[in-house]
Enzyme design. Structure first.
Site, PDB file in Angstrom:
ATOM      1  N   PHE A 149      71.992  38.801  13.475  1.00  0.00           N
ATOM      2  CA  PHE A 149      70.645  38.280  13.642  1.00  0.00           C
ATOM      3  C   PHE A 149      70.207  38.650  15.059  1.00  0.00           C
ATOM      4  O   PHE A 149      71.010  38.649  15.990  1.00  0.00           O
ATOM      5  CB  PHE A 149      70.534  36.768  13.400  1.00  0.00           C
ATOM      6  N   THR A 150      68.922  38.956  15.220  1.00  0.00           N
ATOM      7  CA  THR A 150      68.416  39.537  16.467  1.00  0.00           C
ATOM      8  C   THR A 150      68.798  38.740  17.714  1.00  0.00           C
ATOM      9  O   THR A 150      69.452  39.264  18.608  1.00  0.00           O
ATOM     10  CB  THR A 150      66.888  39.660  16.375  1.00  0.00           C
ATOM     11  N   ARG A 180      61.112  43.788   9.320  1.00  0.00           N
ATOM     12  CA  ARG A 180      62.539  43.528   9.461  1.00  0.00           C
ATOM     13  C   ARG A 180      63.282  44.804   9.076  1.00  0.00           C
ATOM     14  O   ARG A 180      63.875  44.917   8.012  1.00  0.00           O
ATOM     15  CB  ARG A 180      63.002  42.360   8.570  1.00  0.00           C
ATOM     16  N   ASP A 208      75.961  29.458  12.002  1.00  0.00           N
ATOM     17  CA  ASP A 208      74.528  29.400  12.289  1.00  0.00           C
ATOM     18  C   ASP A 208      73.927  28.567  11.165  1.00  0.00           C
ATOM     19  O   ASP A 208      73.752  29.035  10.045  1.00  0.00           O
ATOM     20  CB  ASP A 208      73.914  30.795  12.341  1.00  0.00           C
ATOM     21  N   TYR A 240      64.017  10.073  31.145  1.00  0.00           N
ATOM     22  CA  TYR A 240      64.730  11.302  31.515  1.00  0.00           C
ATOM     23  C   TYR A 240      66.141  11.289  30.937  1.00  0.00           C
ATOM     24  O   TYR A 240      66.632  12.293  30.446  1.00  0.00           O
ATOM     25  CB  TYR A 240      64.804  11.459  33.043  1.00  0.00           C
ATOM     26  N   PHE A 299      61.114  44.202  18.898  1.00  0.00           N
ATOM     27  CA  PHE A 299      60.157  43.967  17.803  1.00  0.00           C
ATOM     28  C   PHE A 299      59.066  42.979  18.183  1.00  0.00           C
ATOM     29  O   PHE A 299      57.965  43.039  17.659  1.00  0.00           O
ATOM     30  CB  PHE A 299      60.894  43.471  16.553  1.00  0.00           C
ATOM     31  N   LYS A 350      63.422  25.329  11.357  1.00  0.00           N
ATOM     32  CA  LYS A 350      63.412  25.716   9.941  1.00  0.00           C
ATOM     33  C   LYS A 350      63.719  24.499   9.062  1.00  0.00           C
ATOM     34  O   LYS A 350      62.843  23.704   8.772  1.00  0.00           O
ATOM     35  CB  LYS A 350      64.409  26.856   9.697  1.00  0.00           C
TER      36      LYS A 350
HETATM   37  C1  P70 Z   1      62.581  33.624  12.253  1.00  0.00           C
HETATM   38  C2  P70 Z   1      63.018  32.814  13.456  1.00  0.00           C
HETATM   39  C3  P70 Z   1      65.214  32.260  14.271  1.00  0.00           C
HETATM   40  C4  P70 Z   1      66.657  32.171  14.103  1.00  0.00           C
HETATM   41  C5  P70 Z   1      67.259  32.439  12.847  1.00  0.00           C
HETATM   42  C6  P70 Z   1      68.655  32.381  12.729  1.00  0.00           C
HETATM   43  C7  P70 Z   1      69.323  32.662  11.429  1.00  0.00           C
HETATM   44  C8  P70 Z   1      68.848  31.823  14.998  1.00  0.00           C
HETATM   45  C9  P70 Z   1      67.481  31.873  15.186  1.00  0.00           C
HETATM   46  C10 P70 Z   1      66.932  31.604  16.562  1.00  0.00           C
HETATM   47  C11 P70 Z   1      62.356  33.224  14.747  1.00  0.00           C
HETATM   48  C12 P70 Z   1      62.565  34.659  15.062  1.00  0.00           C
HETATM   49  C13 P70 Z   1      63.622  35.044  15.867  1.00  0.00           C
HETATM   50  C14 P70 Z   1      63.848  36.378  16.111  1.00  0.00           C
HETATM   51  C15 P70 Z   1      63.033  37.333  15.527  1.00  0.00           C
HETATM   52  C16 P70 Z   1      61.962  36.953  14.762  1.00  0.00           C
HETATM   53  C17 P70 Z   1      61.732  35.621  14.530  1.00  0.00           C
HETATM   54  N1  P70 Z   1      64.457  32.824  13.484  1.00  0.00           N
HETATM   55  N2  P70 Z   1      69.400  32.067  13.800  1.00  0.00           N
HETATM   56  O1  P70 Z   1      61.371  33.823  12.125  1.00  0.00           O
HETATM   57  O2  P70 Z   1      66.303  30.376  16.579  1.00  0.00           O
HETATM   58  O3  P70 Z   1      63.898  30.940  17.049  1.00  0.00           O
HETATM   59  O4  P70 Z   1      64.779  28.596  17.284  1.00  0.00           O
HETATM   60  O5  P70 Z   1      65.417  30.340  18.908  1.00  0.00           O
HETATM   61  O6  P70 Z   1      66.532  32.749  11.782  1.00  0.00           O
HETATM   62  O7  P70 Z   1      63.413  34.004  11.423  1.00  0.00           O
HETATM   63  P1  P70 Z   1      65.027  30.047  17.504  1.00  0.00           P
END
Ligand code: P70
Length: 463
Positions: free
Chosen positions: A130-131, A388, A221, A78, A455, A264
């Site tokens: 970013f989303t 996207r 990021d 743990y 989305f 990634k």
């Molecule tokens: C993707 C994934 C994640 C991501 C990223 C950047 C530049 C942070 C994160 C978050 C997964 C995804 C996320 C949202 C919408 C669609 C797909 N990207 N910053 O496919 O990381 O997913 O580990 O929480 O690209 O691009 P995590």
């Protein structure tokens, strides 16, 4: 078949295949039913109904035998797992930050940093939204402000660093709202929504300098920062002879902290972290992580997952790996360009982005052309891609109106070390088939819209 003589020597994958996972093919009739049931949203398809899965490069990587061997060395205590200390030491070695807070994935780190630094009424400038990042900034009461260069919004612009910050836009925001209302500049390397486009070292330094002048933090990021470092090596003057590892560290040294989705660059299936230089901020983050993720030496991860990430760091910077990785994306992109299919240029690091606005010019943005295009590609071949565009952009948190992004794209995302060149050929041919029948594709209407990150779960019907 006619084969022309090569004009240059090819690269090949720097690995051979030891374990295989069978792919499933389906009939068009089967896919028609599946995509309809999924509300024309590729996120809602079952993976079993997918042939080549190019939805995302996130957590879809193939681990090496070295990483899998490390999984057996998971110390599942743990507290104080040895895998944590190994991950911490490799994070210091490759990224150069002082302190590590593991999280279950990237958004866990975004949540913590946003809650700690953003106050209601603050503004967070960034090189394109970013989303998940913007969602966490808004939940903390902040407003995201796009300060990326204009070229990033133009799919045709050949600017080599379309991820660059427009320093004048940043300066204008500081002047307008005051440095006190800007907790940090949010810089991504590479920029996902712009098409996997890199930021230059020169620009990163300039952002640091301007932020320092006003006492503002810079948060990176770092999700695909290795791929960014590789582009710097290829494209920026003075970096051709430097190693990607050295470039990565230099890039990070321009920033105060980083959020990371390990899914990634780190060549794993799960994991992330927050990396911080400031001791006081670290202390707060280390305390907050226990509320939302888990103890600060595991942050929602198993020991074995931390081991796999630590080992992935050693593999991600290797020159032959990166050449094949970026080369594979380029191979697919160039094929589509040869056939005059509109894509975002230059070709990005993790994906080829189809320009749905141009391909389906008869469908207005409010009828979701990229969503329709992704569904059509799936229908043609079982290849899964991702919207996207306007669906991803969501609604303005103040007015409730749709954001209308200038980029309306379908992302054809390449997992690392998973597919072969033949899979790229099959994918390209499917995209060509859909492109040739593009006039017949109809728009969609949204019949279900969830409140957050719509989305992922929105559903549509054909018009
Ligand atoms: C993707 C994934 C994640 C991501 C990223 C950047 C530049 C942070 C994160 C978050 C997964 C995804 C996320 C949202 C919408 C669609 C797909 N990207 N910053 O496919 O990381 O997913 O580990 O929480 O690209 O691009 P995590």
């Amino acid at each position: 078949m006619k084969h022309t003589k090569p004009t240059r020597r090819s690269w090949a994958e720097p690995f051979k295949i030891k374990v295989v996972e069978p792919l499933r093919t389906t009939t068009r009739q089967h896919r028609m039913k599946a995509i309809k049931e999924a509300g024309y949203n590729t996120f809602l398809l079952r993976s079993e109904d997918v042939y080549i899965d190019l939805l995302t490069d996130s957590g879809t990587n193939a681990m090496s035998d070295y990483q899998w061997a490390g999984m057996m060395l998971g110390d599942e205590a743990y507290a104080g797992s040895r895998n944590f200390y190994y991950l911490e030491s490799n994070m210091r070695k490759f990224y150069g930050y002082k302190y590590l807070v593991p999280t279950h994935q990237g958004r866990g780190a975004e949540h913590i940093i946003s809650q700690l630094l953003i106050k209601p009424g603050d503004f967070i400038p960034g090189n394109m939204y970013f989303t998940t990042t913007r969602e966490h900034q808004e939940r903390a009461g902040g407003t995201f402000v796009d300060i990326i260069i204009d070229e990033a919004h133009d799919p045709e612009s050949l600017h080599p660093f379309k991820g660059n910050v427009d320093l004048q836009k940043l300066e204008a925001l500081i002047k307008k709202v005051g440095a006190k209302k800007i907790p940090y500049v949010s810089v991504a390397a590479t920029v996902n929504m712009a098409g996997g486009q890199p930021i230059s070292m020169e620009n990163m330094r300039a952002v640091r300098k301007l932020a320092d002048k006003h006492g503002i933090r810079v948060i990176l990021d770092a999700t695909r920062a290795v791929e960014n470092a590789y582009f710097i090596k290829l494209r920026e003057k003075g970096y051709a002879r430097k190693s990607v590892a050295a470039i990565l560290k230099e890039l990070c040294s321009c920033t105060d902290a980083a959020t990371m989705s390990g899914k990634k660059d780190l060549l794993v299936n799960i994991g992330g972290f927050l990396a911080i230089n400031d001791a006081k901020l670290y202390d707060e983050a280390r305390n907050m992580v226990v509320v939302f993720e888990g103890l600060h030496t595991y942050g929602g991860l198993a020991g074995r997952d931390m081991e796999a990430m630590a080992r992935g760091m050693e593999e991600m910077v290797k020159a032959d790996y990166l050449r094949a990785r970026i080369g594979q994306v380029e191979y697919l992109g160039e094929k589509l360009l040869d056939w005059s299919i509109p894509i975002v240029k230059p070709i990005g690091g993790h994906a080829v982005f189809l320009d749905a606005k141009k391909i389906l010019e008869h469908i207005p943005q409010d009828r979701f052309p990229a969503q329709a295009l992704a569904a059509e590609i799936y229908l043609d071949s079982g290849v899964r891609t991702m919207e996207r565009g306007i669906v991803s952009a969501g609604r303005d948190s103040a007015t409730g109106a749709h954001h209308h992004p200038s980029l309306e794209l379908v992302r054809v995302t390449i997992p690392r070390r998973v597919y072969t060149q033949a899979h790229m050929d099959v994918t390209a041919e499917s995209i060509l088939a859909v492109y040739e029948n593009r006039k017949k594709v109809r728009g969609l209407k949204m019949v279900y819209e969830p409140k957050y990150l719509r989305f992922f779960q929105a559903q549509f019907e054909k018009i």
